[in-house]
Design a protein around this motif. Structure first.
Motif, PDB file in Angstrom:
ATOM      1  N   GLY A 140     -84.315 -20.206-115.576  1.00 26.28           N
ATOM      2  CA  GLY A 140     -85.165 -21.265-115.050  1.00 26.28           C
ATOM      3  C   GLY A 140     -84.532 -22.002-113.896  1.00 26.28           C
ATOM      4  N   PHE A 141     -85.082 -23.134-113.632  1.00 24.42           N
ATOM      5  CA  PHE A 141     -84.646 -23.959-112.515  1.00 24.42           C
ATOM      6  C   PHE A 141     -84.222 -25.332-113.025  1.00 24.42           C
ATOM      7  N   SER A 142     -83.652 -25.382-114.207  1.00 22.17           N
ATOM      8  CA  SER A 142     -83.216 -26.598-114.899  1.00 22.17           C
ATOM      9  C   SER A 142     -83.461 -27.911-114.156  1.00 22.17           C
ATOM     10  N   ALA A 143     -83.050 -28.954-114.759  1.00 21.37           N
ATOM     11  CA  ALA A 143     -83.176 -30.322-114.228  1.00 21.37           C
ATOM     12  C   ALA A 143     -84.607 -30.655-113.826  1.00 21.37           C
ATOM     13  N   GLY A 144     -85.568 -30.078-114.518  1.00 23.27           N
ATOM     14  CA  GLY A 144     -86.953 -30.476-114.314  1.00 23.27           C
ATOM     15  C   GLY A 144     -87.715 -29.773-113.212  1.00 23.27           C
ATOM     16  N   VAL A 145     -87.143 -28.755-112.553  1.00 21.18           N
ATOM     17  CA  VAL A 145     -87.897 -28.033-111.527  1.00 21.18           C
ATOM     18  C   VAL A 145     -88.823 -27.059-112.252  1.00 21.18           C
ATOM     19  N   ASP A 146     -90.095 -27.354-112.214  1.00 20.42           N
ATOM     20  CA  ASP A 146     -91.117 -26.581-112.917  1.00 20.42           C
ATOM     21  C   ASP A 146     -91.373 -25.274-112.175  1.00 20.42           C
ATOM     22  N   PRO A 147     -91.345 -24.114-112.881  1.00 21.45           N
ATOM     23  CA  PRO A 147     -91.630 -22.843-112.215  1.00 21.45           C
ATOM     24  C   PRO A 147     -92.997 -22.827-111.523  1.00 21.45           C
ATOM     25  N   ARG A 148     -93.940 -23.624-112.013  1.00 16.48           N
ATOM     26  CA  ARG A 148     -95.249 -23.683-111.354  1.00 16.48           C
ATOM     27  C   ARG A 148     -95.137 -24.284-109.955  1.00 16.48           C
ATOM     28  N   PHE A 149     -94.210 -25.216-109.777  1.00 10.25           N
ATOM     29  CA  PHE A 149     -93.986 -25.817-108.459  1.00 10.25           C
ATOM     30  C   PHE A 149     -93.443 -24.757-107.502  1.00 10.25           C
ATOM     31  N   VAL A 150     -92.462 -23.992-107.974  1.00 11.30           N
ATOM     32  CA  VAL A 150     -91.897 -22.921-107.151  1.00 11.30           C
ATOM     33  C   VAL A 150     -92.977 -21.877-106.856  1.00 11.30           C
ATOM     34  N   ALA A 151     -93.814 -21.566-107.853  1.00 14.10           N
ATOM     35  CA  ALA A 151     -94.897 -20.595-107.656  1.00 14.10           C
ATOM     36  C   ALA A 151     -95.863 -21.074-106.575  1.00 14.10           C
ATOM     37  N   LEU A 152     -96.180 -22.355-106.560  1.00 17.37           N
ATOM     38  CA  LEU A 152     -97.063 -22.883-105.509  1.00 17.37           C
ATOM     39  C   LEU A 152     -96.423 -22.743-104.127  1.00 17.37           C
TER      40      LEU A 152
END
Length: 159
Positions: free
Chosen positions: A99-111
Protein backbone atom coordinates in the motif's frame (compact mmCIF):
# COMPACT_ATOMS: atom_id res chain seq x y z
CA UNK A 1 -33.28 5.67 -34.06
CA UNK A 2 -35.82 7.63 -32.06
CA UNK A 3 -38.13 4.61 -31.98
CA UNK A 4 -35.54 2.95 -29.75
CA UNK A 5 -34.12 5.93 -27.85
CA UNK A 6 -35.73 8.94 -26.14
CA UNK A 7 -33.36 11.29 -27.92
CA UNK A 8 -29.72 12.10 -28.63
CA UNK A 9 -28.68 11.89 -24.98
CA UNK A 10 -30.25 8.43 -24.54
CA UNK A 11 -28.48 7.18 -27.67
CA UNK A 12 -25.18 8.66 -26.52
CA UNK A 13 -25.68 7.10 -23.08
CA UNK A 14 -26.14 3.65 -24.67
CA UNK A 15 -23.01 4.05 -26.81
CA UNK A 16 -21.07 5.20 -23.74
CA UNK A 17 -22.32 2.20 -21.75
CA UNK A 18 -21.13 -0.16 -24.49
CA UNK A 19 -17.81 1.67 -24.62
CA UNK A 20 -17.36 1.34 -20.86
CA UNK A 21 -18.11 -2.38 -21.14
CA UNK A 22 -15.49 -2.85 -23.84
CA UNK A 23 -12.93 -0.73 -21.97
CA UNK A 24 -13.52 -2.67 -18.75
CA UNK A 25 -13.17 -5.98 -20.64
CA UNK A 26 -9.84 -4.90 -22.12
CA UNK A 27 -8.54 -3.72 -18.76
CA UNK A 28 -9.65 -6.98 -17.13
CA UNK A 29 -7.84 -9.03 -19.81
CA UNK A 30 -4.66 -7.06 -19.19
CA UNK A 31 -5.00 -7.55 -15.45
CA UNK A 32 -5.53 -11.33 -15.83
CA UNK A 33 -2.65 -11.77 -18.28
CA UNK A 34 0.71 -13.36 -17.57
CA UNK A 35 3.60 -11.65 -15.85
CA UNK A 36 4.31 -9.86 -12.63
CA UNK A 37 1.73 -7.56 -11.05
CA UNK A 38 3.72 -4.55 -12.32
CA UNK A 39 3.78 -5.94 -15.87
CA UNK A 40 0.01 -6.54 -15.77
CA UNK A 41 -0.57 -3.06 -14.33
CA UNK A 42 1.54 -1.56 -17.11
CA UNK A 43 -0.43 -3.51 -19.73
CA UNK A 44 -3.64 -2.02 -18.32
CA UNK A 45 -2.31 1.43 -19.17
CA UNK A 46 -1.33 0.26 -22.63
CA UNK A 47 -4.80 -1.26 -23.07
CA UNK A 48 -6.39 2.07 -22.10
CA UNK A 49 -4.32 4.02 -24.64
CA UNK A 50 -4.92 1.40 -27.34
CA UNK A 51 -8.67 1.43 -26.68
CA UNK A 52 -8.73 5.23 -27.08
CA UNK A 53 -6.85 4.91 -30.38
CA UNK A 54 -8.78 1.94 -31.80
CA UNK A 55 -12.24 2.98 -30.61
CA UNK A 56 -12.37 6.77 -30.93
CA UNK A 57 -16.18 6.80 -31.17
CA UNK A 58 -16.65 4.84 -27.98
CA UNK A 59 -13.91 6.81 -26.25
CA UNK A 60 -15.51 10.13 -27.16
CA UNK A 61 -18.98 8.93 -26.13
CA UNK A 62 -17.73 7.71 -22.76
CA UNK A 63 -16.65 11.20 -21.82
CA UNK A 64 -19.43 13.10 -23.57
CA UNK A 65 -22.45 11.20 -22.23
CA UNK A 66 -24.11 12.73 -19.19
CA UNK A 67 -26.90 10.41 -18.05
CA UNK A 68 -29.26 12.23 -15.71
CA UNK A 69 -29.25 11.17 -12.07
CA UNK A 70 -32.31 11.08 -9.82
CA UNK A 71 -32.04 14.83 -9.17
CA UNK A 72 -31.59 15.70 -12.85
CA UNK A 73 -27.81 16.10 -12.47
CA UNK A 74 -25.16 13.84 -13.93
CA UNK A 75 -24.08 11.15 -11.48
CA UNK A 76 -20.52 11.29 -10.20
CA UNK A 77 -19.68 7.92 -11.78
CA UNK A 78 -21.71 6.14 -14.46
CA UNK A 79 -22.07 2.39 -13.78
CA UNK A 80 -19.37 1.15 -16.20
CA UNK A 81 -17.02 3.83 -14.95
CA UNK A 82 -17.07 2.10 -11.58
CA UNK A 83 -16.14 -1.21 -13.20
CA UNK A 84 -13.09 0.23 -15.00
CA UNK A 85 -12.13 2.30 -11.97
CA UNK A 86 -12.57 -0.70 -9.67
CA UNK A 87 -10.23 -2.72 -11.88
CA UNK A 88 -7.66 0.06 -11.67
CA UNK A 89 -7.88 0.17 -7.86
CA UNK A 90 -7.66 -3.64 -7.72
CA UNK A 91 -4.57 -3.56 -9.94
CA UNK A 92 -2.91 -0.94 -7.74
CA UNK A 93 -3.62 -2.98 -4.62
CA UNK A 94 -2.22 -6.18 -6.13
CA UNK A 95 0.78 -4.44 -7.69
CA UNK A 96 1.65 -2.58 -4.50
CA UNK A 97 0.40 -4.90 -1.73
CA UNK A 98 2.21 -2.92 0.97
CA UNK A 99 0.00 0.00 0.00
CA UNK A 100 0.81 3.63 0.34
CA UNK A 101 0.67 3.80 4.17
CA UNK A 102 0.15 6.97 6.17
CA UNK A 103 -3.34 7.40 4.77
CA UNK A 104 -2.65 7.59 1.01
CA UNK A 105 -5.76 5.91 -0.37
CA UNK A 106 -5.16 3.71 -3.45
CA UNK A 107 -8.31 5.26 -4.95
CA UNK A 108 -6.57 8.65 -4.90
CA UNK A 109 -3.58 7.21 -6.75
CA UNK A 110 -5.98 5.47 -9.18
CA UNK A 111 -7.65 8.81 -9.96
CA UNK A 112 -4.25 10.34 -10.67
CA UNK A 113 -3.33 7.42 -12.95
CA UNK A 114 -6.66 7.67 -14.78
CA UNK A 115 -6.30 11.43 -15.24
CA UNK A 116 -2.81 10.99 -16.67
CA UNK A 117 -3.98 8.17 -18.97
CA UNK A 118 -6.93 10.21 -20.18
CA UNK A 119 -4.77 13.27 -20.79
CA UNK A 120 -2.22 11.37 -22.82
CA UNK A 121 -4.92 9.55 -24.81
CA UNK A 122 -6.76 12.80 -25.52
CA UNK A 123 -3.61 14.67 -26.57
CA UNK A 124 -2.57 11.78 -28.83
CA UNK A 125 -6.03 11.58 -30.43
CA UNK A 126 -6.01 15.31 -31.12
CA UNK A 127 -2.54 15.13 -32.65
CA UNK A 128 -1.24 17.43 -29.91
CA UNK A 129 1.21 15.03 -28.30
CA UNK A 130 4.69 15.90 -29.56
CA UNK A 131 6.30 12.95 -31.31
CA UNK A 132 9.55 12.38 -33.12
CA UNK A 133 13.16 11.39 -32.65
CA UNK A 134 14.26 11.59 -29.04
CA UNK A 135 10.70 11.98 -27.70
CA UNK A 136 8.96 9.23 -25.73
CA UNK A 137 5.96 7.36 -27.11
CA UNK A 138 2.61 7.77 -25.41
CA UNK A 139 3.18 4.39 -23.78
CA UNK A 140 6.59 5.47 -22.44
CA UNK A 141 5.06 8.70 -21.13
CA UNK A 142 2.33 6.81 -19.33
CA UNK A 143 4.73 4.29 -17.76
CA UNK A 144 7.08 7.03 -16.54
CA UNK A 145 4.24 9.18 -15.23
CA UNK A 146 2.56 6.33 -13.39
CA UNK A 147 5.82 5.20 -11.80
CA UNK A 148 6.46 8.80 -10.71
CA UNK A 149 2.98 9.02 -9.17
CA UNK A 150 3.36 5.73 -7.35
CA UNK A 151 6.79 6.74 -6.10
CA UNK A 152 5.37 10.10 -5.05
CA UNK A 153 2.55 8.39 -3.14
CA UNK A 154 5.11 6.21 -1.40
CA UNK A 155 7.27 9.22 -0.51
CA UNK A 156 4.22 11.15 0.74
CA UNK A 157 3.27 8.11 2.77
CA UNK A 158 6.75 7.67 4.17
CA UNK A 159 6.94 11.26 5.35
Amino acid sequence: LYRHFRGREALLEEVAERGFSELAARLARALRGPGTPLERFTRMGEAYLTFAEEEPGYYAAIFEARPPGPDGCAPVQPPRDRDAFGLLVEALRSTFPDGFSAGVDPRFVALEVWALSHGIATLAAAGRLPTGPGLPTKYDLLRAGVLAMVHGASVRAGG
